[in-house]
Design an enzyme around this catalytic site. Structure first.
Site, PDB file in Angstrom:
ATOM      1  N   LEU A 150      -4.660  -7.098  -6.899  1.00  0.00           N
ATOM      2  CA  LEU A 150      -4.225  -8.143  -7.829  1.00  0.00           C
ATOM      3  C   LEU A 150      -5.345  -9.002  -8.410  1.00  0.00           C
ATOM      4  O   LEU A 150      -5.131  -9.715  -9.387  1.00  0.00           O
ATOM      5  CB  LEU A 150      -3.200  -9.052  -7.138  1.00  0.00           C
ATOM      6  CG  LEU A 150      -1.895  -8.339  -6.746  1.00  0.00           C
ATOM      7  CD1 LEU A 150      -0.956  -9.305  -6.040  1.00  0.00           C
ATOM      8  CD2 LEU A 150      -1.217  -7.748  -7.984  1.00  0.00           C
ATOM      9  N   LYS A 151      -6.510  -8.947  -7.808  1.00  0.00           N
ATOM     10  CA  LYS A 151      -7.601  -9.787  -8.333  1.00  0.00           C
ATOM     11  C   LYS A 151      -8.406  -9.027  -9.388  1.00  0.00           C
ATOM     12  O   LYS A 151      -8.373  -7.797  -9.454  1.00  0.00           O
ATOM     13  CB  LYS A 151      -8.539 -10.167  -7.193  1.00  0.00           C
ATOM     14  CG  LYS A 151      -7.985 -11.216  -6.260  1.00  0.00           C
ATOM     15  CD  LYS A 151      -8.951 -12.407  -6.203  1.00  0.00           C
ATOM     16  CE  LYS A 151      -8.333 -13.595  -5.513  1.00  0.00           C
ATOM     17  NZ  LYS A 151      -8.326 -13.446  -4.067  1.00  0.00           N
TER      18      LYS A 151
ATOM     19  N   GLU B  14       5.344   6.318  -9.599  1.00  0.00           N
ATOM     20  CA  GLU B  14       3.928   6.007  -9.347  1.00  0.00           C
ATOM     21  C   GLU B  14       3.359   6.929  -8.272  1.00  0.00           C
ATOM     22  O   GLU B  14       2.217   7.388  -8.368  1.00  0.00           O
ATOM     23  CB  GLU B  14       3.775   4.553  -8.875  1.00  0.00           C
ATOM     24  CG  GLU B  14       4.097   3.520  -9.925  1.00  0.00           C
ATOM     25  CD  GLU B  14       3.879   2.106  -9.421  1.00  0.00           C
ATOM     26  OE1 GLU B  14       2.878   1.855  -8.731  1.00  0.00           O
ATOM     27  OE2 GLU B  14       4.722   1.239  -9.704  1.00  0.00           O
TER      28      GLU B  14
ATOM     29  N   HIS C 254      -0.303   0.711 -13.111  1.00  0.00           N
ATOM     30  CA  HIS C 254       0.492  -0.439 -13.543  1.00  0.00           C
ATOM     31  C   HIS C 254       1.957  -0.001 -13.626  1.00  0.00           C
ATOM     32  O   HIS C 254       2.254   1.078 -14.156  1.00  0.00           O
ATOM     33  CB  HIS C 254       0.004  -0.917 -14.919  1.00  0.00           C
ATOM     34  CG  HIS C 254       0.713  -2.148 -15.378  1.00  0.00           C
ATOM     35  ND1 HIS C 254       0.410  -3.407 -14.901  1.00  0.00           N
ATOM     36  CD2 HIS C 254       1.735  -2.313 -16.248  1.00  0.00           C
ATOM     37  CE1 HIS C 254       1.203  -4.292 -15.469  1.00  0.00           C
ATOM     38  NE2 HIS C 254       2.023  -3.659 -16.288  1.00  0.00           N
TER      39      HIS C 254
ATOM     40  N   ASN D 127      -6.627   2.131 -12.597  1.00  0.00           N
ATOM     41  CA  ASN D 127      -5.598   1.207 -12.100  1.00  0.00           C
ATOM     42  C   ASN D 127      -4.231   1.807 -12.378  1.00  0.00           C
ATOM     43  O   ASN D 127      -4.039   2.485 -13.393  1.00  0.00           O
ATOM     44  CB  ASN D 127      -5.710  -0.136 -12.840  1.00  0.00           C
ATOM     45  CG  ASN D 127      -4.647  -1.132 -12.410  1.00  0.00           C
ATOM     46  OD1 ASN D 127      -4.434  -1.367 -11.224  1.00  0.00           O
ATOM     47  ND2 ASN D 127      -3.952  -1.718 -13.381  1.00  0.00           N
TER      48      ASN D 127
ATOM     49  N   GLY E 198       0.774  -1.236   0.000  1.00  0.00           N
ATOM     50  CA  GLY E 198       0.000   0.000   0.000  1.00  0.00           C
ATOM     51  C   GLY E 198       0.806   1.287   0.000  1.00  0.00           C
ATOM     52  O   GLY E 198       0.333   2.303   0.502  1.00  0.00           O
ATOM     53  N   SER E 199       1.992   1.277  -0.626  1.00  0.00           N
ATOM     54  CA  SER E 199       2.741   2.546  -0.664  1.00  0.00           C
ATOM     55  C   SER E 199       2.026   3.575  -1.558  1.00  0.00           C
ATOM     56  O   SER E 199       2.083   4.783  -1.281  1.00  0.00           O
ATOM     57  CB  SER E 199       4.189   2.330  -1.119  1.00  0.00           C
ATOM     58  OG  SER E 199       4.254   1.974  -2.472  1.00  0.00           O
ATOM     59  N   ASN E 200       1.343   3.110  -2.601  1.00  0.00           N
ATOM     60  CA  ASN E 200       0.567   4.058  -3.419  1.00  0.00           C
ATOM     61  C   ASN E 200      -0.615   4.616  -2.631  1.00  0.00           C
ATOM     62  O   ASN E 200      -0.961   5.788  -2.771  1.00  0.00           O
ATOM     63  CB  ASN E 200       0.070   3.382  -4.700  1.00  0.00           C
ATOM     64  CG  ASN E 200       1.128   3.385  -5.777  1.00  0.00           C
ATOM     65  OD1 ASN E 200       1.449   4.434  -6.347  1.00  0.00           O
ATOM     66  ND2 ASN E 200       1.703   2.224  -6.038  1.00  0.00           N
TER      67      ASN E 200
HETATM   68  C1  GRF Z   1       2.701  -1.003  -7.732  1.00  0.00           C
HETATM   69  O1  GRF Z   1       3.908  -1.199  -8.407  1.00  0.00           O
HETATM   70  C2  GRF Z   1       1.550  -0.899  -8.691  1.00  0.00           C
HETATM   71  O2  GRF Z   1       1.897  -0.321  -9.909  1.00  0.00           O
HETATM   72  C3  GRF Z   1       1.182  -2.327  -8.909  1.00  0.00           C
HETATM   73  O3  GRF Z   1       1.343  -2.940  -7.667  1.00  0.00           O
HETATM   74  C4  GRF Z   1       2.334  -2.232  -6.907  1.00  0.00           C
HETATM   75  C5  GRF Z   1       1.703  -1.878  -5.601  1.00  0.00           C
HETATM   76  O4  GRF Z   1       2.621  -1.309  -4.711  1.00  0.00           O
HETATM   77  N1  GRF Z   1      -0.136  -2.442  -9.487  1.00  0.00           N
HETATM   78  P1  GRF Z   1       2.107  -0.706  -3.352  1.00  0.00           P
HETATM   79  O5  GRF Z   1       1.276  -1.795  -2.660  1.00  0.00           O
HETATM   80  O6  GRF Z   1       1.288   0.501  -3.659  1.00  0.00           O
HETATM   81  O7  GRF Z   1       3.343  -0.393  -2.578  1.00  0.00           O
END
Ligand code: GRF
Length: 211
Positions: free
Chosen positions: A101-102, A190, A120, A118, A29-31
């Site tokens: 991921l699902k 990201e 990516h 999403n 969950g860093s994003n």
């Molecule tokens: C990221 O690289 C995103 O692009 C991909 O999964 C990763 C998730 O990273 N879909 P985080 O859980 O947000 O750290």
């Protein structure tokens, strides 16, 4: 979509209601954290109102709880009714898949048509599709010999990583890169790109290409 704009506060002023966003995570969950940091003020045009996960162990759930954001684990991630019930209960305008991921159930994709995005970790349409996630993406980029990678935010439709692209950010692939060093560089990009796309979505009332 919930009416999120032009909420009359008084006869002389208009205050926009924030766009209510659900962030879906399967991992660290860093994003999600980047979004929470970007929209930390109650005055922001974006309210991260819900975090959803298919995994009780997802680190993103803990990040949400630390920031007092409602966090729910889907008991049956393939059940569209469960999704729609939660999204409706939290009055969600926009769904952000940030390391989810699902597959999102078709019923949800249809109901939230053009309101699910999403992120990516590559420059789609290359290095996307089913099974292309995490380290596999960066390993494939390195194996291809490309000098550039990056990240993509796109609208979600029924296919993995195929919906219309809204924005990309490029990073170099360096000669001595490993999967880990490239992944870290892409992840940093990201964390810039995703909040920028969400901010623009709130400004325009729906996700739009970033210019
Ligand atoms: C990221 O690289 C995103 O692009 C991909 O999964 C990763 C998730 O990273 N879909 P985080 O859980 O947000 O750290």
């Amino acid at each position: 979509m919930r009416a999120c704009y032009a909420n009359v506060q008084s006869s002389v002023s208009f205050a926009a209601m924030p766009m209510r966003v659900a962030v879906c995570v399967s991992g660290g969950g860093s994003n999600l954290e980047a979004l929470l940091d970007a929209f930390a003020s109650p005055d922001d045009a974006v309210d991260i109102a819900l975090v959803l996960s298919d995994r009780a162990s997802a680190g993103g759930l803990e990040r949400a709880r630390r920031r007092a954001v409602p966090a729910e684990v889907l008991t049956s991630p393939e059940n569209g009714e469960e999704w729609l019930h939660l999204l409706d209960a939290h009055q969600i305008d926009l769904v952000v898949l940030a390391g989810y991921l699902k597959r999102v159930p078709p019923k949800v994709v249809a109901h939230y048509s053009r309101r699910i995005i999403n992120i990516h970790p590559a420059l789609l349409p290359a290095f996307g599709g089913q099974g292309m996630y995490g380290k596999r993406v960066h390993a494939a980029v390195l194996a291809s010999g490309r000098r550039e990678s990056g990240c993509t935010v796109h609208l979600v439709d029924e296919e993995y990583d195929r919906g219309p692209i809204l924005a990309q950010r490029r990073v170099p692939v360096l000669p001595d890169d490993t999967v880990e060093s490239l992944a870290a560089r892409v992840l940093e990009a990201e964390h810039q790109l995703l909040p920028a796309v969400v901010r623009e979505a709130a400004r325009r009332g729906r996700p739009v290409p970033l210019r």
